[in-house]
Scaffold this motif. Structure first.
Motif, mmCIF file in Angstrom:
data_model
loop_
_atom_site.group_PDB
_atom_site.id
_atom_site.type_symbol
_atom_site.label_atom_id
_atom_site.label_comp_id
_atom_site.label_asym_id
_atom_site.label_seq_id
_atom_site.Cartn_x
_atom_site.Cartn_y
_atom_site.Cartn_z
ATOM 1 N N HIS A 6 -6.456 10.085 -6.330
ATOM 2 C CA HIS A 6 -5.428 9.055 -5.534
ATOM 3 C C HIS A 6 -4.813 9.607 -4.516
ATOM 4 O O HIS A 6 -4.704 10.800 -4.379
ATOM 5 N N LYS A 7 -4.473 8.945 -3.390
ATOM 6 C CA LYS A 7 -3.931 9.290 -2.325
ATOM 7 C C LYS A 7 -2.595 8.472 -2.168
ATOM 8 O O LYS A 7 -2.801 7.311 -2.325
ATOM 9 N N TYR A 8 -1.631 9.050 -1.688
ATOM 10 C CA TYR A 8 -0.301 8.527 -1.641
ATOM 11 C C TYR A 8 0.295 8.851 -0.256
ATOM 12 O O TYR A 8 0.331 10.038 0.122
ATOM 13 N N GLY A 9 0.462 7.737 0.454
ATOM 14 C CA GLY A 9 1.020 7.871 1.941
ATOM 15 C C GLY A 9 2.521 8.130 1.902
ATOM 16 O O GLY A 9 3.276 8.315 1.015
ATOM 17 N N GLY A 10 3.144 8.178 2.956
ATOM 18 C CA GLY A 10 4.237 8.725 3.622
ATOM 19 C C GLY A 10 5.482 7.569 2.671
ATOM 20 O O GLY A 10 6.472 7.999 2.363
ATOM 21 N N THR A 11 5.223 6.563 3.186
ATOM 22 C CA THR A 11 6.085 5.453 2.432
ATOM 23 C C THR A 11 6.170 5.667 0.744
ATOM 24 O O THR A 11 7.343 5.415 0.364
ATOM 25 N N SER A 12 5.045 5.672 0.314
ATOM 26 C CA SER A 12 4.896 5.577 -1.088
ATOM 27 C C SER A 12 5.614 7.054 -1.594
ATOM 28 O O SER A 12 6.146 6.915 -2.898
ATOM 29 N N TYR A 172 -3.485 4.706 -2.126
ATOM 30 C CA TYR A 172 -2.377 3.917 -2.344
ATOM 31 C C TYR A 172 -1.239 3.892 -1.284
ATOM 32 O O TYR A 172 -0.935 5.114 -0.440
ATOM 33 N N THR A 173 -0.890 2.852 -0.653
ATOM 34 C CA THR A 173 -0.165 2.541 0.421
ATOM 35 C C THR A 173 1.212 1.597 0.526
ATOM 36 O O THR A 173 1.343 1.221 -0.767
ATOM 37 N N ASP A 174 1.500 1.427 1.504
ATOM 38 C CA ASP A 174 2.765 0.416 1.457
ATOM 39 C C ASP A 174 2.435 -1.039 1.677
ATOM 40 O O ASP A 174 3.384 -1.907 1.736
ATOM 41 N N VAL A 175 1.080 -1.478 1.690
ATOM 42 C CA VAL A 175 0.542 -2.691 1.584
ATOM 43 C C VAL A 175 -0.331 -2.806 0.472
ATOM 44 O O VAL A 175 -0.985 -1.732 0.121
ATOM 45 N N ASP A 176 -0.589 -3.878 -0.135
ATOM 46 C CA ASP A 176 -1.577 -4.169 -1.189
ATOM 47 C C ASP A 176 -2.854 -4.244 -0.939
ATOM 48 O O ASP A 176 -3.714 -4.850 -1.860
ATOM 49 N N GLY A 177 -3.295 -3.817 0.226
ATOM 50 C CA GLY A 177 -4.695 -3.738 0.609
ATOM 51 C C GLY A 177 -4.909 -3.802 2.010
ATOM 52 O O GLY A 177 -4.137 -3.669 2.763
ATOM 53 N N VAL A 178 -6.250 -4.099 2.320
ATOM 54 C CA VAL A 178 -6.433 -4.474 3.803
ATOM 55 C C VAL A 178 -6.373 -5.931 4.103
ATOM 56 O O VAL A 178 -7.041 -6.728 3.415
ATOM 57 N N TYR A 179 -5.787 -6.208 5.330
ATOM 58 C CA TYR A 179 -5.707 -7.501 5.620
ATOM 59 C C TYR A 179 -6.532 -8.115 6.859
ATOM 60 O O TYR A 179 -7.062 -6.941 7.639
ATOM 61 N N VAL A 180 -6.587 -9.224 7.187
ATOM 62 C CA VAL A 180 -7.262 -9.906 8.079
ATOM 63 C C VAL A 180 -6.651 -9.062 9.431
ATOM 64 O O VAL A 180 -7.418 -8.560 10.514
ATOM 65 N N THR A 181 -5.539 -8.927 9.458
ATOM 66 C CA THR A 181 -4.748 -8.180 10.507
ATOM 67 C C THR A 181 -3.437 -7.583 9.969
ATOM 68 O O THR A 181 -3.026 -7.850 8.969
ATOM 69 N N ASP A 182 -2.695 -6.789 10.837
ATOM 70 C CA ASP A 182 -1.707 -6.111 10.523
ATOM 71 C C ASP A 182 -0.599 -7.024 9.892
ATOM 72 O O ASP A 182 -0.137 -7.777 10.707
ATOM 73 N N PRO A 183 -0.333 -6.921 8.554
ATOM 74 C CA PRO A 183 0.800 -7.955 8.086
ATOM 75 C C PRO A 183 2.243 -7.912 8.748
ATOM 76 O O PRO A 183 3.063 -8.618 8.420
ATOM 77 N N GLY A 207 -7.784 0.499 15.938
ATOM 78 C CA GLY A 207 -6.231 0.680 15.964
ATOM 79 C C GLY A 207 -5.803 0.385 14.673
ATOM 80 O O GLY A 207 -4.526 0.496 14.504
ATOM 81 N N SER A 208 -6.605 -0.534 13.389
ATOM 82 C CA SER A 208 -5.831 -0.560 12.270
ATOM 83 C C SER A 208 -5.654 0.682 11.553
ATOM 84 O O SER A 208 -6.525 1.306 10.946
ATOM 85 N N LYS A 209 -4.356 1.267 11.667
ATOM 86 C CA LYS A 209 -4.148 2.553 11.013
ATOM 87 C C LYS A 209 -4.238 2.467 9.550
ATOM 88 O O LYS A 209 -3.546 3.549 8.789
ATOM 89 N N VAL A 210 -4.395 1.299 8.937
ATOM 90 C CA VAL A 210 -4.226 1.419 7.208
ATOM 91 C C VAL A 210 -5.316 2.444 6.604
ATOM 92 O O VAL A 210 -5.065 2.983 5.729
ATOM 93 N N LEU A 211 -6.237 2.768 7.328
ATOM 94 C CA LEU A 211 -7.171 4.323 7.025
ATOM 95 C C LEU A 211 -7.633 4.884 8.527
ATOM 96 O O LEU A 211 -7.785 4.176 9.171
#
Ligand code: ADP
Ligand code: ASP
Ligand code: MG
Length: 416
Positions: A6-12, A172-183, A207-211
């Motif tokens: 599991h990986k948890y980011g800063g917001t998590s 695990y992050t602060d959005v529930d997955g990868v979106y078509v573009t930054d939500p 530039g999509s910093k989700v990963l």
């Protein structure tokens, strides 16, 4: 009984309440019989806070000392989560990168992982413990602490999953997955159930910093089953529901993949453009201009050279905004001394927007539709670059969100 990272980011990890929720979620997985390695980021804002302290003392800090400082945020996180897990009745042990050890090269602030020794982690797992490891950091051959670049905890997690042949790596992050573009830019953007590794790699590099891009490279190289999902939903949702939530990165296109031409829109705000005007149109001119930039370890992204007129040409390129001043200083010197340029023009207020999709391979007209959409919005294109599965354009940074929204609408991306 699977081995799961599991990986948890800063917001998590952003507050005591959220840390308690992470502990509840990890405990749920552990109680279901899985072996758990948890990789953590620093609490939200902490790495920036540490960097701002440094900036108050020095504009050009020594990178070795910088890593000593910025690595501390993750160390706090692993200690806190281990204690929270112990409060949940789970035996947990926390480790800094050097204790594992996560061995890297010595490129401070952007080190690469060379090897991970999982002996200690395995001993703990075999003893029934949850192992909690500080992300973003490692240790170089001289024993110095290194960090892996901003967003580097993603890479720590995927690399640990690869080294330990984990069954799955859950980011695990602060959005529930990868979106078509930054939500955050297109509020109603659509979430993807799956994305191909190739597309994710392009999205991350554009530039999509989700990963972090290196985490995607690592997932591809070692075929790590990687899923991006939310840490902010109820930690007690049933495991089977959680296991198929979020976005899965796939390595083969399959019949379930959406047959869209465009899978995503990525953007990078902090770009800068430099144009070297009226230089002699001779064989080694690109090397004369870009060689000193490469020697200074500055990454160049888009490059554009005009076809020469009357023995003269212009060459323009982009760099990350953080490298802009340095690159301009180098060129101002070289343009007078060696290159014989008439002028060097710089613009640090530009951004890049890109369309990504494997479907572009078999479709024509995507570029012209993109250019038309931008022109309808009154947005001037300053540079263009393409590959088989992406088109990127450089525009004034003021228009970046407008461009993303217009492209999202024009390419009908809310539709599945
Ligand atoms: P973490 O702290 O968990 O590592 P990050 O802030 O690094 O989280 O990454 C998650 C963020 O990435 C989201 O909040 C979102 O704004 C941003 N993002 C950018 N592009 C996308 C995308 N295509 N899909 C989902 N999130 C995206
Ligand atoms: N804490 C580090 C950063 O803010 C690493 C990470 O979050 O992945 O960049
Ligand atoms: Mg991140």
């Amino acid at each position: 009984m699977a081995l799961i990272v599991h990986k948890y980011g800063g917001t998590s990890m952003g507050s005591v309440e959220r840390i308690r929720n992470v502990a509840k979620r990890v405990a749920k997985w552990h109680k279901a019989g899985h072996r758990l390695v948890v990789v953590l980021s620093a609490m939200a804002g902490e790495t920036n806070r540490l960097l701002s302290l440094v900036q108050k003392i020095s504009e050009q800090p020594n990178p070795r000392e910088l890593d000593m400082i910025t690595s501390t945020g993750e160390q706090v996180s692993v200690g806190l989560l281990s204690i929270a897990l112990q409060e949940e009745g789970i035996d947990a042990a926390s480790y800094a990168g050097w204790q594992v050890a996560i061995k890297t090269d010595s490129a401070f602030t952007k080190a690469r992982i060379n090897e991970i020794n999982d002996k200690r982690v395995l001993t703990d797992l075999n003893a029934g413990k949850v192992v909690v490891i500080a992300g973003f950091q490692g240790v170089d051959p001289d024993g110095y602490i290194t960090t892996l670049g901003r967003g580097g905890s993603d890479t720590s997690a995927v690399a640990i999953a690869a080294a330990m042949r984990a069954d799955e790596c859950l980011i695990y992050t602060d959005v529930d997955g990868v979106y078509v573009t930054d939500p955050r830019v297109v509020e109603k953007a659509r979430r993807l159930d799956q994305i191909t590794f190739e597309e994710m790699l392009e999205m991350a590099s554009l530039g999509s910093k989700v990963l972090q891009i290196r985490s995607v490279e690592c997932a591809g190289k070692y075929r790590v089953k990687t899923r991006v999902l939310s840490s902010l939903i109820d930690p007690m949702i049933p495991l089977d529901e959680e296991m198929c939530s979020g976005t899965l990165i796939t390595f083969e296109e399959n019949e379930k993949m959406e047959q869209a031409v465009i899978s995503g829109i990525a953007f990078q705000r902090d770009e800068a453009r430099i144009a070297v005007i009226n230089v002699p149109d001779k064989i080694d001119i690109a090397y004369q201009i870009l060689g000193p930039i490469a020697e200074a370890n500055i990454d160049v992204d888009m490059i554009n050279q005009n076809s020469g007129i009357e023995g003269k040409t212009d060459l323009a390129f982009t760099v990350n905004r953080g490298d802009y001043k340095h690159a301009m200083n180098i060129l101002s010197y070289h343009s007078k001394e060696y290159i014989n340029a008439q002028r060097v023009l710089g613009n640090p207020q530009v951004s890049k927007v890109s369309l990504v999709g494997v479907g572009m391979r078999s479709h024509v007209g995507v570029a012209s539709k993109m250019f038309h959409t931008l022109s309808e919005e009154g947005i001037n294109i300053q540079m263009i670059s393409t590959s088989e599965i992406k088109i990127s354009v450089l525009i004034d940074e003021r228009f970046i969100e407008c461009a993303v929204r217009a492209l999202y609408k024009e390419f009908d991306l809310e539709k599945t």
